[in-house]
Write a protein that holds these residues in place. Sequence first.
Motif, PDB file in Angstrom:
ATOM      1  N   ILE A  61      -2.398 -12.662  -6.560  1.00 45.86           N
ATOM      2  CA  ILE A  61      -3.454 -11.878  -5.941  1.00 45.86           C
ATOM      3  C   ILE A  61      -2.797 -10.813  -5.072  1.00 45.86           C
ATOM      4  O   ILE A  61      -1.925 -11.119  -4.255  1.00 45.86           O
ATOM      5  CB  ILE A  61      -4.385 -12.762  -5.083  1.00 45.86           C
ATOM      6  N   CYS A  62      -3.209  -9.568  -5.244  1.00 46.51           N
ATOM      7  CA  CYS A  62      -2.644  -8.452  -4.478  1.00 46.51           C
ATOM      8  C   CYS A  62      -2.967  -8.624  -2.992  1.00 46.51           C
ATOM      9  O   CYS A  62      -4.107  -8.927  -2.623  1.00 46.51           O
ATOM     10  CB  CYS A  62      -3.210  -7.141  -5.004  1.00 46.51           C
ATOM     11  N   ALA A  63      -1.972  -8.423  -2.146  1.00 44.89           N
ATOM     12  CA  ALA A  63      -2.139  -8.579  -0.705  1.00 44.89           C
ATOM     13  C   ALA A  63      -3.017  -7.480  -0.101  1.00 44.89           C
ATOM     14  O   ALA A  63      -3.580  -7.669   0.978  1.00 44.89           O
ATOM     15  CB  ALA A  63      -0.784  -8.586  -0.017  1.00 44.89           C
ATOM     16  N   GLN A  64      -3.186  -6.362  -0.786  1.00 45.36           N
ATOM     17  CA  GLN A  64      -3.967  -5.259  -0.259  1.00 45.36           C
ATOM     18  C   GLN A  64      -5.399  -5.251  -0.801  1.00 45.36           C
ATOM     19  O   GLN A  64      -6.341  -5.301  -0.043  1.00 45.36           O
ATOM     20  CB  GLN A  64      -3.277  -3.922  -0.585  1.00 45.36           C
ATOM     21  N   CYS A  65      -5.547  -5.220  -2.128  1.00 45.69           N
ATOM     22  CA  CYS A  65      -6.880  -5.070  -2.732  1.00 45.69           C
ATOM     23  C   CYS A  65      -7.518  -6.401  -3.130  1.00 45.69           C
ATOM     24  O   CYS A  65      -8.677  -6.439  -3.516  1.00 45.69           O
ATOM     25  CB  CYS A  65      -6.817  -4.145  -3.946  1.00 45.69           C
ATOM     26  N   ARG A  66      -6.760  -7.498  -3.037  1.00 41.78           N
ATOM     27  CA  ARG A  66      -7.243  -8.846  -3.343  1.00 41.78           C
ATOM     28  C   ARG A  66      -7.660  -9.037  -4.797  1.00 41.78           C
ATOM     29  O   ARG A  66      -8.418  -9.929  -5.112  1.00 41.78           O
ATOM     30  CB  ARG A  66      -8.419  -9.240  -2.441  1.00 41.78           C
ATOM     31  N   ARG A  67      -7.154  -8.224  -5.708  1.00 42.00           N
ATOM     32  CA  ARG A  67      -7.431  -8.378  -7.133  1.00 42.00           C
ATOM     33  C   ARG A  67      -6.268  -9.095  -7.800  1.00 42.00           C
ATOM     34  O   ARG A  67      -5.123  -8.942  -7.392  1.00 42.00           O
ATOM     35  CB  ARG A  67      -7.617  -7.019  -7.796  1.00 42.00           C
ATOM     36  N   PRO A  68      -6.555  -9.864  -8.849  1.00 46.48           N
ATOM     37  CA  PRO A  68      -5.464 -10.530  -9.562  1.00 46.48           C
ATOM     38  C   PRO A  68      -4.665  -9.543 -10.403  1.00 46.48           C
ATOM     39  O   PRO A  68      -5.220  -8.565 -10.916  1.00 46.48           O
ATOM     40  CB  PRO A  68      -6.181 -11.546 -10.453  1.00 46.48           C
ATOM     41  N   PHE A  69      -3.369  -9.775 -10.509  1.00 47.99           N
ATOM     42  CA  PHE A  69      -2.528  -8.968 -11.386  1.00 47.99           C
ATOM     43  C   PHE A  69      -1.525  -9.872 -12.063  1.00 47.99           C
ATOM     44  O   PHE A  69      -1.146 -10.913 -11.541  1.00 47.99           O
ATOM     45  CB  PHE A  69      -1.841  -7.818 -10.633  1.00 47.99           C
ATOM     46  N   ALA A  70      -1.129  -9.481 -13.269  1.00 46.70           N
ATOM     47  CA  ALA A  70      -0.284 -10.326 -14.106  1.00 46.70           C
ATOM     48  C   ALA A  70       1.182  -9.914 -14.000  1.00 46.70           C
ATOM     49  O   ALA A  70       1.519  -8.790 -13.624  1.00 46.70           O
ATOM     50  CB  ALA A  70      -0.741 -10.243 -15.558  1.00 46.70           C
ATOM     51  N   TRP A  71       2.033 -10.854 -14.371  1.00 51.31           N
ATOM     52  CA  TRP A  71       3.474 -10.662 -14.425  1.00 51.31           C
ATOM     53  C   TRP A  71       3.818  -9.500 -15.340  1.00 51.31           C
ATOM     54  O   TRP A  71       3.157  -9.287 -16.352  1.00 51.31           O
ATOM     55  CB  TRP A  71       4.080 -11.953 -14.967  1.00 51.31           C
ATOM     56  N   ARG A  72       4.836  -8.743 -14.969  1.00 51.15           N
ATOM     57  CA  ARG A  72       5.339  -7.645 -15.806  1.00 51.15           C
ATOM     58  C   ARG A  72       6.837  -7.833 -16.021  1.00 51.15           C
ATOM     59  O   ARG A  72       7.531  -8.371 -15.163  1.00 51.15           O
ATOM     60  CB  ARG A  72       5.116  -6.293 -15.128  1.00 51.15           C
ATOM     61  N   LYS A  73       7.305  -7.374 -17.158  1.00 57.82           N
ATOM     62  CA  LYS A  73       8.718  -7.525 -17.512  1.00 57.82           C
ATOM     63  C   LYS A  73       9.624  -6.924 -16.442  1.00 57.82           C
ATOM     64  O   LYS A  73      10.658  -7.498 -16.096  1.00 57.82           O
ATOM     65  CB  LYS A  73       8.976  -6.867 -18.874  1.00 57.82           C
ATOM     66  N   ARG A  74       9.254  -5.785 -15.871  1.00 59.69           N
ATOM     67  CA  ARG A  74      10.120  -5.144 -14.867  1.00 59.69           C
ATOM     68  C   ARG A  74      10.185  -5.935 -13.568  1.00 59.69           C
ATOM     69  O   ARG A  74      11.056  -5.698 -12.735  1.00 59.69           O
ATOM     70  CB  ARG A  74       9.682  -3.714 -14.614  1.00 59.69           C
ATOM     71  N   TRP A  75       9.264  -6.887 -13.372  1.00 59.81           N
ATOM     72  CA  TRP A  75       9.287  -7.731 -12.191  1.00 59.81           C
ATOM     73  C   TRP A  75       9.977  -9.060 -12.457  1.00 59.81           C
ATOM     74  O   TRP A  75       9.943  -9.967 -11.615  1.00 59.81           O
ATOM     75  CB  TRP A  75       7.869  -8.006 -11.710  1.00 59.81           C
ATOM     76  N   CYS A  99      -1.336   0.413  -3.731  1.00 59.18           N
ATOM     77  CA  CYS A  99      -1.629  -0.667  -2.787  1.00 59.18           C
ATOM     78  C   CYS A  99      -0.498  -0.848  -1.783  1.00 59.18           C
ATOM     79  O   CYS A  99      -0.743  -1.097  -0.607  1.00 59.18           O
ATOM     80  CB  CYS A  99      -1.894  -1.968  -3.534  1.00 59.18           C
ATOM     81  N   ARG A 100       0.731  -0.732  -2.237  1.00 59.64           N
ATOM     82  CA  ARG A 100       1.871  -0.855  -1.330  1.00 59.64           C
ATOM     83  C   ARG A 100       1.836   0.257  -0.285  1.00 59.64           C
ATOM     84  O   ARG A 100       2.058   0.017   0.912  1.00 59.64           O
ATOM     85  CB  ARG A 100       3.184  -0.813  -2.110  1.00 59.64           C
ATOM     86  N   ARG A 132       4.308  -8.495  -4.032  1.00 58.88           N
ATOM     87  CA  ARG A 132       3.100  -8.777  -3.253  1.00 58.88           C
ATOM     88  C   ARG A 132       1.938  -7.873  -3.619  1.00 58.88           C
ATOM     89  O   ARG A 132       0.786  -8.232  -3.381  1.00 58.88           O
ATOM     90  CB  ARG A 132       3.396  -8.599  -1.769  1.00 58.88           C
ATOM     91  N   TYR A 133       2.246  -6.687  -4.140  1.00 61.27           N
ATOM     92  CA  TYR A 133       1.205  -5.697  -4.415  1.00 61.27           C
ATOM     93  C   TYR A 133       1.130  -5.379  -5.897  1.00 61.27           C
ATOM     94  O   TYR A 133       2.139  -5.398  -6.592  1.00 61.27           O
ATOM     95  CB  TYR A 133       1.487  -4.411  -3.630  1.00 61.27           C
ATOM     96  N   CYS A 134      -0.060  -5.045  -6.383  1.00 58.78           N
ATOM     97  CA  CYS A 134      -0.257  -4.789  -7.808  1.00 58.78           C
ATOM     98  C   CYS A 134       0.202  -3.399  -8.217  1.00 58.78           C
ATOM     99  O   CYS A 134       0.441  -3.153  -9.396  1.00 58.78           O
ATOM    100  CB  CYS A 134      -1.732  -4.982  -8.174  1.00 58.78           C
ATOM    101  N   SER A 135       0.343  -2.477  -7.267  1.00 60.24           N
ATOM    102  CA  SER A 135       0.681  -1.104  -7.620  1.00 60.24           C
ATOM    103  C   SER A 135       1.347  -0.391  -6.443  1.00 60.24           C
ATOM    104  O   SER A 135       1.322  -0.869  -5.307  1.00 60.24           O
ATOM    105  CB  SER A 135      -0.593  -0.347  -8.003  1.00 60.24           C
ATOM    106  N   ASP A 136       1.891   0.770  -6.740  1.00 63.35           N
ATOM    107  CA  ASP A 136       2.471   1.600  -5.681  1.00 63.35           C
ATOM    108  C   ASP A 136       1.387   2.051  -4.704  1.00 63.35           C
ATOM    109  O   ASP A 136       1.632   2.176  -3.507  1.00 63.35           O
ATOM    110  CB  ASP A 136       3.155   2.833  -6.282  1.00 63.35           C
TER     111      ASP A 136
END
Length: 55
Positions: free
Chosen positions: A11-25, A39-40, A33-37
């Motif tokens: 769950i994104c710490a900023q927008c509280r939406r779920p986000f999935a694992w990505r290869k680059r992570w 939100c960060r 902690r964040y789903c996108s730049d």
Amino acid sequence: MRRKGDLPEKICAQCRRPFAWRKRWERVWDEVRYCSDRCRGEAKRSAASAGDRRD
């Protein structure tokens, strides 16, 4: 190959939406902690403005 539904989520710490694992992570998944730049950036802006409000 894994299906998208089988990937770990957080769950994104900023927008509280779920986000999935990505290869680059792959190596830093525990630190993500964040789903996108966006939100960060918003989290940093809100933290900075909260610091300005301290009396």
